[in-house]
Design a protein around this motif. Structure first.
Motif, PDB file in Angstrom:
ATOM      1  N   ASP A  67      41.092  44.130  43.289  1.00  0.00           N
ATOM      2  CA  ASP A  67      41.875  44.181  44.510  1.00  0.00           C
ATOM      3  C   ASP A  67      40.976  43.763  45.678  1.00  0.00           C
ATOM      4  O   ASP A  67      40.051  44.494  46.039  1.00  0.00           O
ATOM      5  CB  ASP A  67      42.395  45.602  44.717  1.00  0.00           C
ATOM      6  CG  ASP A  67      43.227  45.748  45.980  1.00  0.00           C
ATOM      7  OD1 ASP A  67      43.391  44.754  46.728  1.00  0.00           O
ATOM      8  OD2 ASP A  67      43.717  46.871  46.229  1.00  0.00           O
ATOM      9  N   ASN A  95      40.246  46.240  48.278  1.00  0.00           N
ATOM     10  CA  ASN A  95      39.576  47.466  47.844  1.00  0.00           C
ATOM     11  C   ASN A  95      38.289  47.125  47.094  1.00  0.00           C
ATOM     12  O   ASN A  95      38.092  47.519  45.944  1.00  0.00           O
ATOM     13  CB  ASN A  95      40.523  48.302  46.961  1.00  0.00           C
ATOM     14  CG  ASN A  95      39.924  49.624  46.521  1.00  0.00           C
ATOM     15  OD1 ASN A  95      39.056  50.186  47.204  1.00  0.00           O
ATOM     16  ND2 ASN A  95      40.361  50.115  45.366  1.00  0.00           N
ATOM     17  N   THR A 102      41.840  48.275  39.192  1.00  0.00           N
ATOM     18  CA  THR A 102      42.483  49.579  39.376  1.00  0.00           C
ATOM     19  C   THR A 102      43.406  49.960  38.227  1.00  0.00           C
ATOM     20  O   THR A 102      44.000  51.039  38.257  1.00  0.00           O
ATOM     21  CB  THR A 102      43.281  49.603  40.694  1.00  0.00           C
ATOM     22  OG1 THR A 102      44.260  48.550  40.676  1.00  0.00           O
ATOM     23  CG2 THR A 102      42.356  49.405  41.888  1.00  0.00           C
ATOM     24  N   GLN A 154      44.099  34.404  42.330  1.00  0.00           N
ATOM     25  CA  GLN A 154      44.810  35.240  41.364  1.00  0.00           C
ATOM     26  C   GLN A 154      44.991  34.539  40.024  1.00  0.00           C
ATOM     27  O   GLN A 154      45.641  35.076  39.130  1.00  0.00           O
ATOM     28  CB  GLN A 154      46.176  35.659  41.926  1.00  0.00           C
ATOM     29  CG  GLN A 154      46.098  36.609  43.100  1.00  0.00           C
ATOM     30  CD  GLN A 154      45.349  37.894  42.758  1.00  0.00           C
ATOM     31  OE1 GLN A 154      45.600  38.523  41.724  1.00  0.00           O
ATOM     32  NE2 GLN A 154      44.423  38.297  43.629  1.00  0.00           N
TER      33      GLN A 154
END
Length: 249
Positions: free
Chosen positions: A138, A141, A146, A171
């Protein structure tokens, strides 16, 4: 030429030569293989087999084995890559990890990830899905993964951090090496040197680079995908050896 014999115990020798991280209990007691186990492609594991493997990985993480293997790999990295030691060291290194997992559950074997199955769309592989190893980190983050088996892990080397991945194309991930290409590599390699270069510089290196994050460091064993990836490299090494075992082992 007995390729394996020359480096038997090399991973453990490394443990005696590095300083800076205290090894987990039992790091000096790993033995040679005493039995033969069958490694399966990870997606072919039954639900019970997957849960057993996942549980052993979690226990190894809690006992700091993941930190230890990542630390070791970084400390010997310059001597076990881009030379003849690469395949045989990583065979022993991967087997050592498998032995640790089998201390928690003697019935499990380390599966492999056949990345050639996913070469056209690596990021879309179920292996990088929530039910297996999680996907991209992420970016909001700290590039933390995650989801998946390591979604809550905190590693302690070189500092405390989450498991990180940073896909090479945002991505997505560009295509990897196809089954046809890798079959050609195995068939054309007439010497160990040919094979080592053919595997290390293609199907080995590209996933490390394109998954990014911890996989694109020399403490790459922090990422649980590392072990399945190297089990697959070792599988191809074994396929090449099996063609002529008298001269290739």
């Amino acid at each position: 030429m007995k390729l394996f014999a020359g480096v038997l115990g090399l991973a453990l020798l490394a443990a005696q030569q590095v300083v800076g991280l205290t090894p987990p209990a039992g790091a000096d007691t790993l033995q040679q293989c005493g039995s033969v186990s069958v490694r399966k492609e990870v997606r072919s594991l039954s639900p019970d087999e997957w849960n057993a493997f996942k549980g052993a990985m979690q226990q190894a993480y809690e006992d700091r084995w993941i930190d230890w293997f990542g630390f070791l790999h970084e400390r010997v990295a310059t001597t076990v890559h881009s030379n003849a030691v690469f395949l045989v060291f990583h065979r022993k290194f991967t087997n050592d990890y498998e032995q640790i997992l089998r201390r928690y559950n003697p019935d499990i074997s380390l599966p492999y990830w056949n990345t050639m199955v996913d070469y056209q769309n690596p990021a879309g592989s179920s292996v990088l899905g929530d039910n297996y190893f999680g996907g991209n980190g992420d970016p909001a983050n700290d590039n933390c993964v995650t989801t998946g088996v390591a979604g809550s892990w905190k590693l302690t080397f070189p500092d405390v951090h989450c498991l990180r991945r940073v896909y090479g194309e945002g991505q997505s991930i560009n295509t990897w090496y196809s089954p046809e290409f890798m079959t050609s590599v195995l068939q054309k390699a007439t010497t160990y040197a040919d094979l080592r270069a053919g595997l290390e510089n293609t199907i080995h290196g590209l996933p490390h680079l394109s998954l990014g994050g911890d996989m694109n460091t020399m403490h790459s064993p922090f990422d649980p995908v590392f072990w399945l990836h190297h089990a697959n490299i070792d599988r191809m090494f074994a396929q090449w050896q099996a063609v002529d075992p008298d001269t290739r082992t």
